[in-house]
Design a protein around this motif. Structure first.
Motif, short mmCIF file in Angstrom:
data_model
loop_
_atom_site.label_atom_id
_atom_site.label_comp_id
_atom_site.label_asym_id
_atom_site.label_seq_id
_atom_site.Cartn_x
_atom_site.Cartn_y
_atom_site.Cartn_z
N ILE A 21 0.87 -1.17 0.00
CA ILE A 21 0.00 0.00 0.00
C ILE A 21 0.91 1.22 0.00
CG2 ILE A 21 -1.79 1.24 1.25
CD1 ILE A 21 -2.61 -1.49 2.45
N GLY A 22 1.08 1.83 -1.17
CA GLY A 22 2.07 2.89 -1.31
C GLY A 22 3.44 2.30 -1.06
N TRP A 60 -2.65 -2.21 7.45
CA TRP A 60 -1.30 -1.72 7.30
C TRP A 60 -1.01 -0.66 8.35
CZ3 TRP A 60 -5.40 0.47 5.12
CH2 TRP A 60 -5.43 1.84 4.89
N ARG A 61 0.26 -0.35 8.53
CA ARG A 61 0.69 0.66 9.50
C ARG A 61 1.24 1.87 8.77
NH1 ARG A 61 0.83 -1.00 14.73
NH2 ARG A 61 0.77 -3.25 15.14
N GLY A 62 0.99 3.05 9.37
CA GLY A 62 1.55 4.27 8.84
C GLY A 62 2.98 4.47 9.30
N PRO A 63 3.62 5.54 8.87
CA PRO A 63 5.01 5.81 9.26
C PRO A 63 5.22 5.92 10.75
CG PRO A 63 4.34 7.22 7.42
CD PRO A 63 3.11 6.55 7.92
N ASP A 64 4.20 6.34 11.51
CA ASP A 64 4.34 6.52 12.95
C ASP A 64 3.91 5.29 13.75
OD1 ASP A 64 1.65 6.63 12.48
OD2 ASP A 64 1.33 8.59 13.42
N GLY A 65 3.61 4.20 13.06
CA GLY A 65 3.25 2.96 13.73
C GLY A 65 1.76 2.76 13.94
N ARG A 66 0.94 3.79 13.76
CA ARG A 66 -0.50 3.61 13.89
C ARG A 66 -1.01 2.73 12.75
NH1 ARG A 66 -3.38 9.02 13.76
NH2 ARG A 66 -1.65 9.69 12.42
N TRP A 67 -2.06 1.95 13.02
CA TRP A 67 -2.54 1.05 11.98
C TRP A 67 -3.95 1.42 11.52
CZ3 TRP A 67 -6.74 -2.40 12.54
CH2 TRP A 67 -7.25 -2.55 13.83
N SER A 76 -10.65 -2.29 -2.24
CA SER A 76 -10.15 -2.06 -0.87
C SER A 76 -8.75 -1.48 -0.91
CB SER A 76 -10.16 -3.37 -0.07
OG SER A 76 -11.48 -3.87 0.08
N LEU A 77 -7.89 -2.03 -1.76
CA LEU A 77 -6.53 -1.51 -1.88
C LEU A 77 -6.54 -0.13 -2.53
CD1 LEU A 77 -4.53 -4.71 -2.92
CD2 LEU A 77 -4.78 -3.69 -0.66
N ALA A 78 -7.47 0.09 -3.48
CA ALA A 78 -7.57 1.42 -4.10
C ALA A 78 -7.94 2.47 -3.07
CB ALA A 78 -8.60 1.38 -5.23
N GLU A 97 -4.89 3.21 -0.72
CA GLU A 97 -3.87 4.06 -1.36
C GLU A 97 -4.17 5.55 -1.18
OE1 GLU A 97 -1.09 3.39 -2.91
OE2 GLU A 97 -1.13 1.27 -3.45
N GLN A 98 -5.45 5.90 -0.93
CA GLN A 98 -5.84 7.30 -0.83
C GLN A 98 -5.86 7.82 0.60
OE1 GLN A 98 -9.24 8.14 -3.80
NE2 GLN A 98 -9.35 5.91 -3.56
N VAL A 99 -5.52 6.94 1.56
CA VAL A 99 -5.57 7.29 2.97
C VAL A 99 -4.28 7.97 3.40
CG1 VAL A 99 -5.71 6.36 5.33
CG2 VAL A 99 -7.19 5.44 3.52
N ARG A 100 -4.40 8.99 4.25
CA ARG A 100 -3.25 9.65 4.86
C ARG A 100 -3.43 9.61 6.37
NH1 ARG A 100 -2.47 8.79 0.44
NH2 ARG A 100 -1.75 10.16 -1.27
#
Length: 309
Positions: free
Chosen positions: A112-113, A135-142, A154-156, A159-162
């Protein structure tokens, strides 16, 4: 994933349908005057949680956010995505720091990205088990994203989540909760045209298997329409209001639509009398409502102050 699914907003819409009945009034009913409550202190912040939006989107054409639900340590967006047969129902939940990811059964690795993730298909025999993209973001949050169309949409969506943290501000708060209830979530629906957003505070009974139903407190920019002769006129601590046994609701009529009631009530099939034990919690919730100026967002309350501590 939150346990609440897509029909949540439909329940609030159904409630509104039960509240706002366009029938003329031929005779003004007697007014029931409730004795004044002692002045209450401003609602304190909740002792647990942040009550903030945990994510945002860079949505591609064809996607839209229908509503967002904010809880103590997570927030969920309900979305519609593009599909040849009509819009897809999708949901995305982001969690605050420190919340553990559930143990996943099966699944396949996905990307995902620039982040690794896992996609788990829905188990037809156990639909309540975690499913979708994790998946987890750069700061560890999922986060968890799922669309009814399966892995590709679902994957599309994922990909748009920040991963972001955004304070939530709401035009109402509760200074007290009825006995036997606790704060569950804040729901915000996007504004339509020039109107402000609809905001709902949801209360859950402490005993999920007990007789008490979930309650809501609602603020909407829509004005109150005329009411039926069967509605009860109230004066709640000096504020005019209407109680509807059919709609299982109590609305204050001195400002925009500001109501409390029983969640997911069918305003068409209900009897003209309140079920035992339902009227008093709704009245307590309505009397505890504090409204900001719906047109002036600087007067709105932080999400963490929407409920008393």
């Amino acid at each position: 994933m939150t346990r609440r699914r897509w029909p949540f907003v439909a329940g609030a819409v159904t409630v509104l349908a039960g509240l706002v009945v366009l029938v003329g009034v031929t005779r003004e009913p007697a007014v029931t005057v409730l004795p004044a409550l002692a002045p209450s202190a401003p609602a304190r912040p909740n002792p647990v949680g942040t009550w903030e939006l945990t994510h945002s989107f860079r949505l591609e054409p064809g996607w839209r956010v229908n509503s967002q639900e904010v809880r103590e340590l997570s927030s969920t967006s309900q979305l519609a995505g593009p599909d040849e047969g009509g819009p897809l129902y999708c949901t995305m939940t982001g969690h605050a720091a420190g919340v553990a990811m559930p143990r996943l059964s099966g699944g396949r690795r996905v990307q995902i990205g620039d982040r690794p993730g896992t996609y788990v298909s829905v188990d037809p025999k156990h639909r309540s088990r975690p499913h979708g993209a994790f998946w987890r973001g750069p700061d560890g949050r999922w986060a968890n994203a799922w669309c009814q169309g399966g892995r590709t949409p679902s994957l599309a969506l994922a990909e748009q989540v920040r991963f972001t943290t955004t304070p939530v501000r709401v035009p109402l708060r509760l200074d007290a909760l009825p006995t036997g209830y606790h704060a569950d979530l804040i729901e915000v629906r996007p504004p339509e045209e020039d109107a402000g957003p609809d905001v709902t505070l949801l209360l859950e009974p402490d005993d999920p298997d007990g007789p008490l139903p979930p309650l809501y407190a609602l603020a909407s920019p829509e004005p109150l329409s005329k009411v039926t002769r069967k509605d009860e006129s109230l004066l709640l601590d000096g504020r005019p209001g209407r109680a509807s046994a059919i709609g299982r609701s109590v609305c204050l009529t001195d400002r925009q639509l500001l109501c409390a009631g029983v969640q997911q009530t069918d305003g068409v099939g209900n009897a003209n009398r309140w079920p035992p034990g339902q009227r008093e919690p709704v009245l307590t919730t309505a009397r505890s409502l504090v409204s900001a100026d719906p047109a002036d967002r600087s007067t709105w309350f932080e999400g963490r102050r929407a409920f008393p501590g």
